[in-house]
Design a protein around this motif. Structure first.
Motif, PDB file in Angstrom:
ATOM      1  N   PRO A   1      -9.590  40.576  59.280  1.00  0.00           N
ATOM      2  CA  PRO A   1      -9.194  39.423  58.085  1.00  0.00           C
ATOM      3  C   PRO A   1      -7.726  39.372  57.845  1.00  0.00           C
ATOM      4  O   PRO A   1      -7.862  37.890  57.330  1.00  0.00           O
ATOM      5  CB  PRO A   1      -9.779  40.775  56.783  1.00  0.00           C
ATOM      6  N   VAL A   2      -7.055  39.917  58.461  1.00  0.00           N
ATOM      7  CA  VAL A   2      -5.683  39.525  57.793  1.00  0.00           C
ATOM      8  C   VAL A   2      -4.923  38.480  59.612  1.00  0.00           C
ATOM      9  O   VAL A   2      -4.782  37.191  59.670  1.00  0.00           O
ATOM     10  CB  VAL A   2      -4.524  40.786  58.638  1.00  0.00           C
ATOM     11  N   VAL A   3      -5.775  38.527  60.785  1.00  0.00           N
ATOM     12  CA  VAL A   3      -5.443  37.654  61.623  1.00  0.00           C
ATOM     13  C   VAL A   3      -7.109  35.795  61.367  1.00  0.00           C
ATOM     14  O   VAL A   3      -5.601  35.289  61.599  1.00  0.00           O
ATOM     15  CB  VAL A   3      -6.380  38.477  62.585  1.00  0.00           C
ATOM     16  N   ARG A   4      -7.691  36.507  60.549  1.00  0.00           N
ATOM     17  CA  ARG A   4      -8.958  35.217  60.514  1.00  0.00           C
ATOM     18  C   ARG A   4      -7.334  34.370  59.530  1.00  0.00           C
ATOM     19  O   ARG A   4      -7.275  33.051  59.047  1.00  0.00           O
ATOM     20  CB  ARG A   4      -9.539  35.360  59.922  1.00  0.00           C
ATOM     21  N   LYS A   5      -6.832  35.198  57.712  1.00  0.00           N
ATOM     22  CA  LYS A   5      -5.963  34.683  57.140  1.00  0.00           C
ATOM     23  C   LYS A   5      -4.847  34.144  57.764  1.00  0.00           C
ATOM     24  O   LYS A   5      -4.197  33.105  57.774  1.00  0.00           O
ATOM     25  CB  LYS A   5      -5.453  35.336  56.316  1.00  0.00           C
ATOM     26  N   ILE A   6      -4.454  34.231  59.189  1.00  0.00           N
ATOM     27  CA  ILE A   6      -3.503  33.938  59.064  1.00  0.00           C
ATOM     28  C   ILE A   6      -3.379  32.325  60.078  1.00  0.00           C
ATOM     29  O   ILE A   6      -2.773  31.480  59.838  1.00  0.00           O
ATOM     30  CB  ILE A   6      -2.416  35.124  60.315  1.00  0.00           C
ATOM     31  N   GLU A   7      -5.265  32.110  60.918  1.00  0.00           N
ATOM     32  CA  GLU A   7      -5.082  31.178  61.191  1.00  0.00           C
ATOM     33  C   GLU A   7      -5.490  30.509  60.452  1.00  0.00           C
ATOM     34  O   GLU A   7      -4.920  29.094  60.751  1.00  0.00           O
ATOM     35  CB  GLU A   7      -6.845  31.611  62.438  1.00  0.00           C
ATOM     36  N   LEU A   8      -6.260  30.312  59.059  1.00  0.00           N
ATOM     37  CA  LEU A   8      -6.471  29.620  58.528  1.00  0.00           C
ATOM     38  C   LEU A   8      -4.935  28.781  57.846  1.00  0.00           C
ATOM     39  O   LEU A   8      -5.198  27.874  57.597  1.00  0.00           O
ATOM     40  CB  LEU A   8      -6.948  30.216  57.017  1.00  0.00           C
TER      41      LEU A   8
END
Length: 315
Positions: free
Chosen positions: A206-213
């Motif tokens: 989730p944190v990696v996805r948040k960074i990408e977003l």
């Protein structure tokens, strides 16, 4: 009147460009001619002046000539499709045809062998074949590319529908849909080109996805600022938050531009906060993940420099 102070908003970082930039640009234009994107969709001068090869050289400054050229081909394809969808409000028949064509693109991404002679279809098949080869031992990366491309093409269909039916997007619509309209397509190429071997569960954390977003939103908001003059001239406005906020919040154009610039600053803070929340995956994975995040960030920073320093597309 366009507020140039905010139209040039960018994210922090050094200006970078590959030493191969001129060669990549020439290769990219030759590819557009090879697949008859020029002159069928746009004149050769359009591809020359857009400098999609230079954009690729800024977004992947440390990649090989072969890989940057491939990125330039993908960008050339994406912008050709993007312009075709943008003009749907001016050519209703073409807009309906384009909607059906987008479904064919999705089927090619999913592995269908295309038997026709469409220029964009054949060009996409060429790109897909090269990407599959590069990450043949890391199929997850192609899967992610395919998902992002399918999301983008689905959003193109939504935008065409919006233009045909004169649907007005809201700010809520923007934040729900806009992140799928382009930048994240380029992210898996970072890992493909650098040979990164990051576990799937790390990519999907989730944190990696948040960074990408957040990086995607930074790119989208920058694009809104860079492209406002061009998009304001379209018969039906699309996914530009400046135009949406101007209408929904009853702002002047300058106030709407300032609103978007402030949103850009807010999401830059969100990105920086998200980076501090990354868990410890172990030294080997942490090192590779840092390279991946830096590469994804460079895509948007490279786009910003291309949009402001190089191309005439937004002038």
């Amino acid at each position: 009147m366009l507020n140039r102070k905010y139209a040039m908003v960018t994210i922090p970082g050094d200006v970078k460009i590959s030493d191969y930039s001129e060669t990549v640009q020439a290769n990219t234009v030759n590819w557009a001619q090879e697949f008859n994107l020029s002159p069928f969709f746009k004149p050769l001068k359009w591809y020359d002046r857009a400098l999609f090869g230079v954009q690729a050289a800024r977004e992947y400054p440390f990649a090989s000539l072969e890989h940057i050229t491939l990125a330039g081909e993908l960008l050339t394809w994406l912008f050709t499709v993007d312009d075709s969808c943008d003009r749907g409000s001016e050519d209703k028949i073409r807009a309906v045809q384009m909607t059906a064509q987008l479904d064919v693109f999705i089927s090619i991404l999913q592995g269908r062998i295309y038997q026709g002679n469409g220029q964009l279809e054949l060009a996409l098949g060429n790109i897909v074949g090269k990407l599959r080869t590069i990450c043949s031992d890391r199929p997850f990366l192609y899967q992610q590319f395919s998902i992002h491309m399918t999301d983008y093409l689905t959003e193109c269909k939504l935008e065409i529908k919006m233009q045909l039916h004169r649907h007005r997007m809201t700010i809520e619509d923007y934040y729900r849909e806009r992140p799928f309209t382009g930048f994240c397509i380029m992210y898996p190429l970072v890992a493909m080109f650098a040979g990164l071997r990051i576990p799937e569960e790390v990519y999907t954390h989730p944190v990696v996805r948040k960074i990408e977003l957040e990086i995607s939103l930074l790119g989208c908001l920058s694009n809104d600022l860079h492209s406002i003059r061009r998009e304001a001239e379209l018969e039906e406005g699309g996914f530009n938050l400046i135009l949406i906020a101007k209408r929904e919040l009853d702002l002047t154009m300058d106030d709407a531009i300032e609103f978007v610039a402030e949103e850009h600053s807010r999401h830059l803070r969100e990105f920086e906060t998200a980076r501090t929340l990354l868990p410890d995956f172990g030294d080997r994975i942490n090192t590779q993940l840092a390279k991946y995040i830096a590469g994804v960030y460079q895509i948007v920073r490279g786009y910003d420099d291309w949009a402001v320093l190089d191309t005439e597309r937004y002038r």
